[in-house]
Design a protein around this motif. Sequence first.
Motif, PDB file in Angstrom:
ATOM      1  N   UNK A 161       7.481  11.235  10.441  1.00  0.00           N
ATOM      2  CA  UNK A 161       8.155  11.211   9.149  1.00  0.00           C
ATOM      3  C   UNK A 161       9.598  11.704   9.261  1.00  0.00           C
ATOM      4  N   UNK A 162      10.510  10.980   8.597  1.00  0.00           N
ATOM      5  CA  UNK A 162      11.924  11.336   8.639  1.00  0.00           C
ATOM      6  C   UNK A 162      12.540  11.480   7.252  1.00  0.00           C
ATOM      7  N   UNK A 163      12.448  10.434   6.442  1.00  0.00           N
ATOM      8  CA  UNK A 163      13.141  10.450   5.153  1.00  0.00           C
ATOM      9  C   UNK A 163      12.526   9.422   4.215  1.00  0.00           C
ATOM     10  N   UNK A 164      12.558   9.721   2.919  1.00  0.00           N
ATOM     11  CA  UNK A 164      12.046   8.762   1.934  1.00  0.00           C
ATOM     12  C   UNK A 164      12.856   7.477   1.901  1.00  0.00           C
ATOM     13  N   UNK A 165      14.062   7.513   2.455  1.00  0.00           N
ATOM     14  CA  UNK A 165      14.896   6.310   2.447  1.00  0.00           C
ATOM     15  C   UNK A 165      14.614   5.403   3.639  1.00  0.00           C
ATOM     16  N   UNK A 166      13.940   5.928   4.669  1.00  0.00           N
ATOM     17  CA  UNK A 166      13.713   5.128   5.876  1.00  0.00           C
ATOM     18  C   UNK A 166      12.234   4.977   6.238  1.00  0.00           C
ATOM     19  N   UNK A 167      11.387   5.912   5.830  1.00  0.00           N
ATOM     20  CA  UNK A 167       9.967   5.824   6.178  1.00  0.00           C
ATOM     21  C   UNK A 167       9.324   4.608   5.515  1.00  0.00           C
ATOM     22  N   UNK A 168       8.412   3.940   6.198  1.00  0.00           N
ATOM     23  CA  UNK A 168       7.728   2.797   5.583  1.00  0.00           C
ATOM     24  C   UNK A 168       6.762   3.255   4.494  1.00  0.00           C
ATOM     25  N   UNK A 169       6.402   2.333   3.645  1.00  0.00           N
ATOM     26  CA  UNK A 169       5.344   2.611   2.670  1.00  0.00           C
ATOM     27  C   UNK A 169       4.032   2.760   3.433  1.00  0.00           C
ATOM     28  N   UNK A 170       3.250   3.780   3.083  1.00  0.00           N
ATOM     29  CA  UNK A 170       1.950   3.962   3.726  1.00  0.00           C
ATOM     30  C   UNK A 170       0.868   4.103   2.662  1.00  0.00           C
ATOM     31  N   UNK A 171      -0.168   3.271   2.797  1.00  0.00           N
ATOM     32  CA  UNK A 171      -1.326   3.310   1.903  1.00  0.00           C
ATOM     33  C   UNK A 171      -2.546   3.740   2.699  1.00  0.00           C
ATOM     34  N   UNK A 172      -3.450   4.422   2.037  1.00  0.00           N
ATOM     35  CA  UNK A 172      -4.695   4.864   2.662  1.00  0.00           C
ATOM     36  C   UNK A 172      -5.873   4.290   1.864  1.00  0.00           C
ATOM     37  N   UNK A 173      -6.810   3.643   2.564  1.00  0.00           N
ATOM     38  CA  UNK A 173      -7.995   3.071   1.919  1.00  0.00           C
ATOM     39  C   UNK A 173      -9.233   3.572   2.652  1.00  0.00           C
ATOM     40  N   UNK A 174     -10.274   3.916   1.908  1.00  0.00           N
ATOM     41  CA  UNK A 174     -11.533   4.305   2.535  1.00  0.00           C
ATOM     42  C   UNK A 174     -12.269   3.077   3.049  1.00  0.00           C
ATOM     43  N   UNK A 175     -13.218   3.304   3.957  1.00  0.00           N
ATOM     44  CA  UNK A 175     -13.934   2.194   4.595  1.00  0.00           C
ATOM     45  C   UNK A 175     -14.633   1.263   3.607  1.00  0.00           C
ATOM     46  N   UNK A 176     -15.099   1.817   2.503  1.00  0.00           N
ATOM     47  CA  UNK A 176     -15.818   1.005   1.525  1.00  0.00           C
ATOM     48  C   UNK A 176     -14.886   0.295   0.546  1.00  0.00           C
ATOM     49  N   UNK A 177     -13.605   0.565   0.633  1.00  0.00           N
ATOM     50  CA  UNK A 177     -12.652  -0.075  -0.265  1.00  0.00           C
ATOM     51  C   UNK A 177     -12.776   0.374  -1.700  1.00  0.00           C
ATOM     52  N   UNK A 178     -13.155   1.632  -1.900  1.00  0.00           N
ATOM     53  CA  UNK A 178     -13.291   2.150  -3.263  1.00  0.00           C
ATOM     54  C   UNK A 178     -11.959   2.597  -3.850  1.00  0.00           C
ATOM     55  N   UNK A 179     -11.107   3.182  -2.993  1.00  0.00           N
ATOM     56  CA  UNK A 179      -9.841   3.740  -3.464  1.00  0.00           C
ATOM     57  C   UNK A 179      -8.683   3.270  -2.589  1.00  0.00           C
ATOM     58  N   UNK A 180      -7.561   2.930  -3.233  1.00  0.00           N
ATOM     59  CA  UNK A 180      -6.315   2.612  -2.540  1.00  0.00           C
ATOM     60  C   UNK A 180      -5.314   3.681  -2.954  1.00  0.00           C
ATOM     61  N   UNK A 181      -4.860   4.477  -1.986  1.00  0.00           N
ATOM     62  CA  UNK A 181      -4.029   5.647  -2.284  1.00  0.00           C
ATOM     63  C   UNK A 181      -2.614   5.436  -1.762  1.00  0.00           C
ATOM     64  N   UNK A 182      -1.635   5.635  -2.628  1.00  0.00           N
ATOM     65  CA  UNK A 182      -0.233   5.603  -2.224  1.00  0.00           C
ATOM     66  C   UNK A 182       0.092   6.941  -1.573  1.00  0.00           C
ATOM     67  N   UNK A 183       0.330   6.925  -0.254  1.00  0.00           N
ATOM     68  CA  UNK A 183       0.508   8.168   0.499  1.00  0.00           C
ATOM     69  C   UNK A 183       1.968   8.520   0.760  1.00  0.00           C
ATOM     70  N   UNK A 184       2.811   7.522   0.974  1.00  0.00           N
ATOM     71  CA  UNK A 184       4.176   7.798   1.423  1.00  0.00           C
ATOM     72  C   UNK A 184       5.131   6.702   0.957  1.00  0.00           C
ATOM     73  N   UNK A 185       6.357   7.111   0.597  1.00  0.00           N
ATOM     74  CA  UNK A 185       7.407   6.181   0.159  1.00  0.00           C
ATOM     75  C   UNK A 185       6.946   5.360  -1.038  1.00  0.00           C
ATOM     76  N   UNK A 186       6.487   6.082  -2.054  1.00  0.00           N
ATOM     77  CA  UNK A 186       5.947   5.428  -3.247  1.00  0.00           C
ATOM     78  C   UNK A 186       6.962   4.603  -4.004  1.00  0.00           C
ATOM     79  N   UNK A 187       8.206   5.098  -4.094  1.00  0.00           N
ATOM     80  CA  UNK A 187       9.213   4.402  -4.885  1.00  0.00           C
ATOM     81  C   UNK A 187      10.100   3.507  -4.031  1.00  0.00           C
ATOM     82  N   UNK A 188      10.999   4.097  -3.237  1.00  0.00           N
ATOM     83  CA  UNK A 188      11.940   3.289  -2.463  1.00  0.00           C
ATOM     84  C   UNK A 188      11.227   2.394  -1.457  1.00  0.00           C
ATOM     85  N   UNK A 189      10.130   2.874  -0.891  1.00  0.00           N
ATOM     86  CA  UNK A 189       9.392   2.072   0.077  1.00  0.00           C
ATOM     87  C   UNK A 189       8.444   1.074  -0.547  1.00  0.00           C
TER      88      UNK A 189
END
Length: 337
Positions: free
Chosen positions: A70-98
Amino acid sequence: MRLAILSVSKKGYDLSLKIKNKLDNDSTIIKCDIYHKDVKNTLNLLFYEYDAIIAIMASGILIRSVSHLLESKTTDPAILNIDDNGNFVISMLSGHLGGANKLTYKIAELINATPVVTTSTDVNKKLGIDVLARDLYLSIDNTKEILYFNKSILEGKKISFTLNDNENYDYLLDYLSNNTLEIDVSINFSGNVNNGEIEAECDNHKILLKPRKIVFGIGCRRGKTSNDIKKAIQTVSNDLSIDISRINMFASAEIKKNEKGILDLSKELDIPVNFVDLDKLKLFKSNDIQESEFVMSKFQIPGVCEPSALITAGYDSKLIYKKRAFDGITVCVALSK
């Protein structure tokens, strides 16, 4: 958006395939690649190569594997996290600019999951200054001020926008009228602001928003009318929520420089068109474009609309809408850095 999906289990891999199959027909997804296992080493490779990463795994594995990158909200990629069953999709990183928040809602809808977004402006139904910048394809000159502006928005403080009085800002005014979400906004005009730029101010804190160049690449069969091309342009604009007044240029290949439909539309909309030399197109290389065998065999160039748009948008530009066909017309969109 260039997207990578990384999983660790068999169920996660199957979910990766399901997501990819649904995204392959999405014109805003330029490429979607699947990776499986070897999480830490794979993330080291993916982190700088993709705009967004979807990690289908336990959040602890993801956090431990990505934290050192991790470096900066202006350069880090958007990262999403999903559980194996596909129950939840979580915005983990770079929610806005990414764009992670917006992608979270999209993926959750595709797999019938619950989206999880925790950024303060979103959960309080307020419009963040960085969201406005991303939606309107504007760069922010002083990203350190984003936190102050968004905190002020949450506290109900007034944000003033100062615009050049000789420029067309219909795209901004329409956006604010539809998306202010109870934000206290004022609009001022001044000749002291450079053409196209937007000065935002709150409590003597300032952010300068500068428009990134938006280029619509156009290819068409001979004889297509300006109205035909305009309909295609409007469809793509609607898909991206881009106001026509926000388009900076059209682009096509030199072989289309006398195409009446393109020339007439350029004049009607007052949007200049750049016809790229064949020599430049022959030398152009990109892993993101869809090469046309027909165009290559006839003109020895990889394509018309995508390479023309990327060349016109400038060095290190990227596609934000891949080539889409409309009955003899192709349209794509490139964005400058």
